[in-house]
Write a protein that holds these residues in place. Structure first.
Motif, mmCIF file in Angstrom:
data_model
loop_
_atom_site.group_PDB
_atom_site.id
_atom_site.type_symbol
_atom_site.label_atom_id
_atom_site.label_comp_id
_atom_site.label_asym_id
_atom_site.label_seq_id
_atom_site.Cartn_x
_atom_site.Cartn_y
_atom_site.Cartn_z
ATOM 1 N N LEU B 793 33.326 46.136 33.336
ATOM 2 C CA LEU B 793 32.584 44.902 33.101
ATOM 3 C C LEU B 793 32.304 44.169 34.409
ATOM 4 O O LEU B 793 31.219 43.629 34.621
ATOM 5 C CB LEU B 793 33.356 43.989 32.156
ATOM 6 C CG LEU B 793 33.368 44.447 30.696
ATOM 7 C CD1 LEU B 793 34.283 43.568 29.879
ATOM 8 C CD2 LEU B 793 31.959 44.420 30.124
ATOM 9 N N MET B 794 33.284 44.157 35.278
ATOM 10 C CA MET B 794 33.130 43.492 36.555
ATOM 11 C C MET B 794 31.992 44.117 37.340
ATOM 12 O O MET B 794 31.164 43.437 37.932
ATOM 13 C CB MET B 794 34.435 43.667 37.340
ATOM 14 C CG MET B 794 34.992 42.389 37.896
ATOM 15 S SD MET B 794 36.462 42.859 38.788
ATOM 16 C CE MET B 794 37.681 42.101 37.792
ATOM 17 N N ARG B 795 31.962 45.420 37.303
ATOM 18 C CA ARG B 795 30.928 46.144 38.024
ATOM 19 C C ARG B 795 29.553 45.835 37.430
ATOM 20 O O ARG B 795 28.564 45.681 38.145
ATOM 21 C CB ARG B 795 31.216 47.646 37.938
ATOM 22 C CG ARG B 795 30.340 48.403 38.852
ATOM 23 C CD ARG B 795 30.810 49.771 39.259
ATOM 24 N NE ARG B 795 29.762 50.286 40.139
ATOM 25 C CZ ARG B 795 29.729 50.089 41.430
ATOM 26 N NH1 ARG B 795 30.692 49.451 42.021
ATOM 27 N NH2 ARG B 795 28.721 50.533 42.149
ATOM 28 N N GLU B 796 29.538 45.735 36.124
ATOM 29 C CA GLU B 796 28.281 45.432 35.440
ATOM 30 C C GLU B 796 27.806 44.029 35.836
ATOM 31 O O GLU B 796 26.626 43.788 36.070
ATOM 32 C CB GLU B 796 28.520 45.561 33.930
ATOM 33 C CG GLU B 796 27.288 45.551 33.055
ATOM 34 C CD GLU B 796 26.130 46.375 33.583
ATOM 35 O OE1 GLU B 796 26.352 47.503 34.037
ATOM 36 O OE2 GLU B 796 24.991 45.865 33.564
ATOM 37 N N ARG B 797 28.751 43.107 35.926
ATOM 38 C CA ARG B 797 28.396 41.731 36.311
ATOM 39 C C ARG B 797 27.891 41.688 37.745
ATOM 40 O O ARG B 797 26.956 40.980 38.069
ATOM 41 C CB ARG B 797 29.619 40.821 36.175
ATOM 42 C CG ARG B 797 29.969 40.503 34.752
ATOM 43 C CD ARG B 797 30.328 39.026 34.610
ATOM 44 N NE ARG B 797 30.239 38.612 33.228
ATOM 45 C CZ ARG B 797 31.197 38.835 32.320
ATOM 46 N NH1 ARG B 797 32.295 39.479 32.678
ATOM 47 N NH2 ARG B 797 31.036 38.432 31.088
ATOM 48 N N TYR B 798 28.536 42.459 38.579
ATOM 49 C CA TYR B 798 28.118 42.539 39.970
ATOM 50 C C TYR B 798 26.681 43.079 40.038
ATOM 51 O O TYR B 798 25.821 42.533 40.727
ATOM 52 C CB TYR B 798 29.076 43.434 40.770
ATOM 53 C CG TYR B 798 28.438 44.084 41.971
ATOM 54 C CD1 TYR B 798 28.083 43.305 43.084
ATOM 55 C CD2 TYR B 798 28.154 45.442 41.990
ATOM 56 C CE1 TYR B 798 27.460 43.886 44.175
ATOM 57 C CE2 TYR B 798 27.537 46.028 43.068
ATOM 58 C CZ TYR B 798 27.183 45.252 44.160
ATOM 59 O OH TYR B 798 26.556 45.827 45.222
ATOM 60 N N ALA B 799 26.447 44.161 39.281
ATOM 61 C CA ALA B 799 25.112 44.766 39.293
ATOM 62 C C ALA B 799 24.071 43.744 38.853
ATOM 63 O O ALA B 799 22.968 43.683 39.387
ATOM 64 C CB ALA B 799 25.078 45.981 38.375
ATOM 65 N N ALA B 812 31.051 37.760 45.751
ATOM 66 C CA ALA B 812 32.320 37.314 45.165
ATOM 67 C C ALA B 812 32.821 38.333 44.137
ATOM 68 O O ALA B 812 34.002 38.688 44.113
ATOM 69 C CB ALA B 812 32.130 35.955 44.510
ATOM 70 N N LEU B 813 31.897 38.797 43.313
ATOM 71 C CA LEU B 813 32.284 39.774 42.300
ATOM 72 C C LEU B 813 32.746 41.086 42.932
ATOM 73 O O LEU B 813 33.677 41.729 42.450
ATOM 74 C CB LEU B 813 31.113 40.041 41.354
ATOM 75 C CG LEU B 813 30.893 38.948 40.314
ATOM 76 C CD1 LEU B 813 29.489 39.006 39.757
ATOM 77 C CD2 LEU B 813 31.924 39.086 39.204
ATOM 78 N N LEU B 814 32.081 41.433 44.020
ATOM 79 C CA LEU B 814 32.470 42.669 44.694
ATOM 80 C C LEU B 814 33.911 42.598 45.204
ATOM 81 O O LEU B 814 34.654 43.570 45.096
ATOM 82 C CB LEU B 814 31.552 42.918 45.884
ATOM 83 C CG LEU B 814 30.523 44.026 45.737
ATOM 84 C CD1 LEU B 814 29.759 44.209 47.019
ATOM 85 C CD2 LEU B 814 31.194 45.332 45.330
ATOM 86 N N VAL B 815 34.256 41.432 45.746
ATOM 87 C CA VAL B 815 35.615 41.280 46.253
ATOM 88 C C VAL B 815 36.624 41.512 45.130
ATOM 89 O O VAL B 815 37.590 42.267 45.269
ATOM 90 C CB VAL B 815 35.805 39.885 46.883
ATOM 91 C CG1 VAL B 815 37.262 39.665 47.254
ATOM 92 C CG2 VAL B 815 34.916 39.740 48.104
ATOM 93 N N GLN B 816 36.328 40.916 43.974
ATOM 94 C CA GLN B 816 37.235 41.106 42.822
ATOM 95 C C GLN B 816 37.306 42.573 42.409
ATOM 96 O O GLN B 816 38.367 43.109 42.104
ATOM 97 C CB GLN B 816 36.706 40.318 41.617
ATOM 98 C CG GLN B 816 36.888 38.820 41.745
ATOM 99 C CD GLN B 816 36.334 38.131 40.500
ATOM 100 O OE1 GLN B 816 36.338 38.706 39.415
ATOM 101 N NE2 GLN B 816 35.866 36.909 40.665
ATOM 102 N N LEU B 817 36.139 43.154 42.416
ATOM 103 C CA LEU B 817 36.042 44.537 41.980
ATOM 104 C C LEU B 817 36.862 45.456 42.892
ATOM 105 O O LEU B 817 37.579 46.341 42.426
ATOM 106 C CB LEU B 817 34.567 44.952 42.000
ATOM 107 C CG LEU B 817 34.171 46.192 41.218
ATOM 108 C CD1 LEU B 817 34.568 46.071 39.762
ATOM 109 C CD2 LEU B 817 32.666 46.406 41.312
#
Lengths: 186, 1052
Positions: B793-799, B812-817
């Motif tokens: 899901l995180m990756r999807e949000r990043y995309a 920011a999302l990438l860092v979490q990912l």
């Protein structure tokens, strides 16, 4: 026709345990090839492949090794014709190659009782013409296959293909005329 | 060469023309070709060729009589052949279960006889032959006009080769069987049936008086011959007394391999294998009457098994329920004949006859309530007809079990507990070969077939177990559970299994409970299964199979650590026990779990190690088990390859997985190979091939009843559709798959399928819907702790953020990912994140930082992360572009595509996007075309894909600028600009405007030049506002923008 789907055809036959039947028929097919090769190498018949002997053997095995009845006679014929066509073509090809390789005179296929003979080039010519015909009309090509490669009569062909005798006759006359032209070209 | 349609037209006309007399042809052709001169000429040519007197095909290559002969010889005996110097074969009449039937001429007695051959496989068995002989001896003593006479029995030599044929001669009756007649007749009235039934009764009476019991009375064994008298009445002859062969054409017969008797007419006591008396024939007579009266057998079912069970459990329905007009007296006779207890039926055929002729003399005894048959307790001998030729074979012989058989049975049971089903099957097959009729062996074999999705086979074996002796109550419960399981009646199956647990002695408790767990898992009650496993482990913490099972279930439910702990315990036990196969199974399960979340080099190494372990440990023992484990590993390997962009290897591996899987014939194993293959095709964007393989997989999955395979096929299909942006169709498939996975409690795939749906909406820029869907997934997945759903899901949000041009959010999302992937040790994905991060920095203009982080990421890449290496090389070249080093960038692009031996066409979409982008900078139209071609093709075939419209639009504009065709260039850049404005993607808007200006500047239209300049200025202003001064300054370091802007300034 390097890969006539013999196995597919045979697979469709199965009532009961399809897998084992397929395996069995594949085995028969391989066995026939072996027989034919042996015949060709001259171990048995002095370089003469006897189609009738081969066919006989083929059908004997197909029939006797299968415990139960074929779906119907027609189906049996259809499969037999297809199998014979493939085997004979394979052999005609091998012979053709051999001929080119050694410069020997090409051996004719000849039945011992002298009823007919047919040389490999001729068979290959017919086979290839039939492939072309099949593109235009699969039904006509199959009719010729059943009649030429399995020796079926008009009536038997009609039964095997589940079409009327009239259709067989009409298609045959056209296919025959077309083949006369095609084979004449060469 | 003509088209089929044209050829048909030609054929139609030519076929008629060839047959016509020459004189009529002209007119016919003129009429039918209707001015089509070409058609007419073609037909003419054919007609004249058809006049040839000989065409090579006229003479068949083989003579037709060969085939006919072969066909008849194949039947066995040939017409004219003389057997045993006495019987000359006249013709083949029919085929039966035991052999063929011929009409023959008895040369010594000069009479026609029927000659039945017995197949060698039966004739070889002396016990059968002995019994056969005894039966015939008895049957020969019956001389009655309604009973078929039996003459002679023995081996007879065939003429030429001296081969012996075991055969039996009997009276030749020329008529129809009642079975045939019933098919064309429809239901019979009492009056019509009476003359037939009377004679059957007379025949039975005569036989019974001679001590002969028919045992297989059925319509196919009742022959009717038209009498040449005035009324054309029937003469009835009952055939096959005591022979009980099964007629193949009988609808109720079993499959070809195992020919049972005719369960449709068999008496309950006969089914149960009790001693059989004349009452059994009377019961069958009742069945025959019932079918005559109603047109249907008293008991129905989908299979002989069901029919047999139905008879033991349910009372028969009154014939009048099917056919209201049935004669009441006749109905009572039938029902009495069909009484379950032999003692409740008529005492003799003669008594039946009396009632038939004059109506019931006595009042029928009150029909007792049908006692629920407790067949489980029945001591059984019979019904093994299945295994051989009929009644002959199923004497009251008790099955003796050899010590080997018992040993194999024990080993087989152990293998079952350890989930080595194929090994179990091997062992049980061996056990059965040693003791063909051991109830426990048969039941276990049935269970194994059931597990392997070979339901037919399972049914057969179970049916034969039904007839065996020595059944303990617990065995009967087990059998009942399997029977119910076969028809998917899970509550009944579970209930029986639970009863069994209570019945077995202490020593077998844990095994019985294990079987219950197996059933629970099979029926989809995973939670219950887990509970039971945990309870079992409480009592026996070291139970290897239970630990293995628990580990698998936990892993599947996303409880990785607990799962691993259980697997480790299983491993420990297997090591102690020296069970190599168990160890291998654990290794494969673990590998599957690990690879499920990481497809990187580590996963690959693990697969290879496991592969080696499997090969080493199993090669000596069970090839089947080896193949099944091997196939699973190959599927994993194929998946891993495809993640590494080694698509050809992935495909090849998937293929061999399919082969390995089919070699082992494991239920669903080869289908999973097919699915892996489909996945390979999808990932290489070979969609038609993928669809074909998927269809095949679905077909096989449906046939094998492999629900998980079906769900997977739907998932892949939906995924494929989502890649094609066909969101409506994709979501339909994906929702179906998600529901199926839900049913299987396969959480990982359930949520993956739903995420794929969200991704489809996202790619179609339907961000709200995508976001809503992801929130739902998050909510639903929360209780399950599926290992990779969070990162998915995180990756999807990043995309999504990246696609919308939200640099801050995406970083920011990438860092979490990155953190999440590192945490779950998904190495390859983590590496991918690092490269993506560098890419994001580049997009923001932090070029130096981007390069540094890229170098750091590249240093991490393993030797087999080819796809990521290529990806990194592309990003590297992109950085060069923005640093204004176009030649270096081009050199890197060429090097990258060369090193990884990929042309633009073979690249995956994201990489070909980058390649196209790089090729634009400082190179000519040819290069641009070379690298952008795939994007353009895709853009044309998928006009709905916005991001392709932008990239494709401006790259095509660059191409035409290079070719000095400003009009075309402007046309394409307009598309890119339009899409960017629509997406409110300021950065793209600015870029397109800059390219637009470049194209306009080349032309002569001053107005257009002004327009594009204005667009560029305005887009720059808006971007500046959006990013803020500081960020904009950083962004402006990108030469691809600032360089073009400078150009615009210069041409003021």
């Amino acid at each position: 026709m390097d890969s006539i789907p013999v196995t597919r055809l045979l697979g469709e036959l199965g009532r009961g345990d399809e897998t084992s039947e397929k395996v069995l028929l594949d085995a028969i097919y391989r066995e026939l090839h072996r027989l034919a090769q042996r015949a060709m190498r001259g171990e048995r018949d002095n370089h003469t492949l006897q189609p009738s002997a081969l066919v006989n053997e083929a059908y004997m095995r197909m029939k006797s090794q299968l415990r139960h009845e074929w779906q119907n006679r027609g189906h049996f014929y259809a499969v037999a014709a297809r199998m014979m066509r493939q085997i004979l073509i394979d052999h005609a090809r091998t012979r053709n190659t051999q001929k080119r390789g050694t410069g020997q005179r090409m051996e004719a296929l000849r039945d011992t009782d002298g009823q007919f003979s047919c040389n490999p080039e001729e068979i290959l010519g017919i086979h290839e013409a039939l492939q072309r015909l099949a593109v235009m009309s699969e039904r006509q090509a199959q009719i010729v296959e059943l009649r030429f490669f399995a020796g079926l009569s008009v009536e038997e062909t009609a039964v095997a293909m589940e079409i009327s005798e009239k259709t067989v006759k009409r298609d045959w006359s056209v296919a025959r005329a077309w083949l006369a032209m095609e084979l004449g070209k060469a | 060469m003509e088209t089929p349609e044209r050829w048909e037209q030609i054929s139609e006309i030519a076929a008629t023309a060839i047959d016509l007399p020459a004189g009529e042809r002209e007119a016919y052709l003129a009429a039918s070709c209707a001015g089509d001169t070409e058609l007419r000429e073609q037909v003419m040519r054919l007609v004249s060729a058809g006049q040839a007197s000989f065409v090579r095909v006229d003479q068949p290559l083989v003579r037709g009589d060969l085939l006919r002969r072969a066909l008849s010889e194949g039947r066995g005996l040939v017409e004219g052949e003389v057997l045993g110097k006495r019987y000359r074969i006249v013709r083949h009449i029919g085929a039966g279960g035991m052999g063929d039937v011929y009409e023959a001429w008895d040369l010594s007695l000069e009479s026609r006889v029927a000659l039945k051959t017995v197949r060698p496989e039966f004739a070889r068995d002396e016990a059968i032959v002995e019994r056969f002989k005894r039966e015939v001896q008895l049957a020969r003593q019956v001389t009655h006009e309604n009973v078929c006479r039996v003459y002679d029995l023995g081996s007879m030599a065939r003429g030429e080769d001296g081969v012996e044929v075991f055969c039996l001669t009997m009276e030749l009756i020329e008529g129809q069987t009642l079975a045939e007649l019933m098919r064309s007749h429809g239901p019979w009235t009492y009056e019509e049936a009476l003359p037939v039934l009377e004679q059957v009764c007379l025949g039975l009476k005569a036989a019974h008086q001679a001590g002969v019991i028919h045992r297989d009375l059925k319509p196919a064994n009742i022959m009717l011959v038209r009498r040449e008298d005035a009324e054309k009445t029937w003469h009835v002859v009952v055939t096959d007394f005591g022979l009980a062969h099964s007629n193949q054409a009988d609808a109720s017969s079993w499959t070809q391999k195992m020919r049972p008797g005719t369960p449709a007419y068999m008496a309950p006591e006969q089914l149960e294998g009790k001693a059989v008396g004349p009452e059994a024939d009377l019961y069958a007579l009742g069945g025959v009457m019932y079918e005559m009266a109603t047109g249907r057998a008293p008991w129905q079912g989908d299979s002989p098994l069901e029919v047999a069970f139905a008879r033991l459990k349910e009372p028969v329905k009154a014939p009048s329920q099917w056919r209201p007009g049935v004669d009441g007296r006749w109905e009572r006779i039938m029902l009495r004949l069909l009484e379950k207890e032999p003692g409740d039926r008529y005492v003799s055929a003669e008594a039946v006859l009396r009632d038939l002729e004059s109506g019931p003399r006595r009042r029928m005894p009150l029909r007792k309530l049908w006692r629920r048959v407790d067949w489980r307790w029945a001591a059984v001998a019979g019904f093994v007809v299945l295994t051989a030729c009929g009644v002959l074979y199923w004497d009251r012989v008790r099955s003796k079990s050899s010590p080997e058989a018992l040993r194999w049975l024990r080993q087989g049971e152990e293998a079952i507990e350890n989930r080595s089903w194929l090994t179990a099957k091997d062992l049980l097959d061996r056990a059965q070969a040693a003791s063909p009729r051991n109830v426990k062996v048969l039941a276990r074999l049935a269970q194994t077939h059931l597990e392997l999705d070979q339901t037919q086979r399972a049914q057969q074996v179970l049916l034969s177990a039904l007839g065996e002796s020595g059944q303990e109550p617990a065995d009967a419960e087990f059998r009942e559970a399997l029977r119910a399981g076969l028809v998917k009646d899970w509550p009944a199956a579970t209930a029986a299994m639970e009863r069994r647990v209570k019945l077995v002695p202490q020593a077998e408790q844990s095994r019985a409970r294990f079987d219950l767990i197996w059933l629970l898992e099979k029926s989809g009650k995973v939670k219950d299964a887990r509970g039971q496993l945990e309870a079992l482990l409480k009592a026996e913490p070291g139970h290897a199979g239970a630990n293995l099972g628990l580990g698998i279930l936990l892993y599947r439910d996303g409880k990785v650590e607990a799962g691993e702990a259980a697997l480790r315990k299983a491993e420990e036990s297997y090591r102690l026990l020296g069970n190599a196969e168990g160890l291998a199974t654990v290794a494969v399960e673990r590998t599957e779990a690990v690879v499920g979340k990481d497809r990187g080099g580590a996963a690959f190494a693990l697969i290879e190690t496991t592969e080696k372990q499997v090969r080493d440990s199993l090669s000596a023992r069970s090839p089947a088990g080896l193949y099944s484990l091997d196939a699973r590993l190959k599927v994993l390997k194929a998946q891993t390859y495809s993640y590494q962009a080694k698509h050809e290897l992935a495909l090849a591996t998937a293929r061999s997985a399919f082969e390995s899987g089919s070699a082992s014939l494991i239920g669903g194993g080869y289908i999973k190979g097919l699915l892996a293959l489909a996945r390979g095709w999808i990932q290489t964007e070979h969609f038609p091939e993928a669809i074909e393989v998927l269809m095949m997989a679905r077909d096989h999955a449906a046939r094998q009843e492999c629900t998980s395979c079906l769900a997977m096929a739907n998932y892949y299909h939906g995924y494929l559709l989502s890649l094609q942006q066909n969101c409506a169709a994709a979501s339909e498939k994906l929702q179906l798959a998600a529901a199926q996975f839900d049913g299987l409690e396969d959480r990982g795939n359930q949520f993956r399928a739903r995420s794929a749906e969200a991704a489809c909406y996202r790619r179609a820029a339907d961000y709200d819907r995508a976001e809503k869907m992801m929130t739902e997934i998050e909510r639903d997945a929360a209780p399950f702790a599926v290992p990779d759903i969070k990162s998915t899901l995180m990756r999807e949000r990043y995309a999504m953020a990246a696609q919308r041009g939200d640099r801050v959010g995406s970083e920011a999302l990438l860092v979490q990912l990155e953190e999440e992937h590192r945490r779950i040790q998904a190495t390859t994905l983590w590496h991918q994140d690092l490269i993506d991060h560098s890419h994001q920095r580049l997009l923001s203009g932090r070029l130096t930082e981007a390069r540094e982080s890229l170098n750091r990421a590249a240093a991490q890449l393993g030797p087999d992360e080819a796809r990521l290496k290529q990806h990194a090389a592309m990003v590297d070249a992109l950085i060069d572009c923005d640093m204004g080093r176009a030649p270096a960038a081009q050199a890197k692009l060429d090097a990258a595509s060369k090193t990884y031996q990929l042309t633009a066409k073979q690249m995956m979409l994201d990489q070909s996007e980058m390649a196209c982008e790089i090729s634009i900078e400082g190179s000519g139209p040819d290069r641009i075309a070379k690298y952008c071609e795939p994007i353009w093709t895709k853009m044309d075939t998928h006009p709905e894909l916005g991001f392709l419209r932008i990239l494709g639009g401006y790259s095509r504009a660059h191409y035409y600028i290079g070719r000095r065709e400003p009009t075309e260039a402007l046309r394409w850049v307009d598309i890119a600009y339009g899409q960017a404005t629509k997406d409110q993607h300021k950065q793209n808007e600015l870029y397109a405007a800059l390219v637009g200006f470049e194209a306009a500047a080349m032309g002569t239209d001053a107005q257009s030049k002004t327009l594009w300049r204005q667009r560029a200025v305005s887009a720059r202003q808006q971007l500046e506002e959006k990013l803020g001064q500081e960020a904009f300054q950083v962004f402006w370091r990108r030469a691809t923008y600032s360089g073009r802007w400078a150009n615009l300034e210069r041409t003021k």
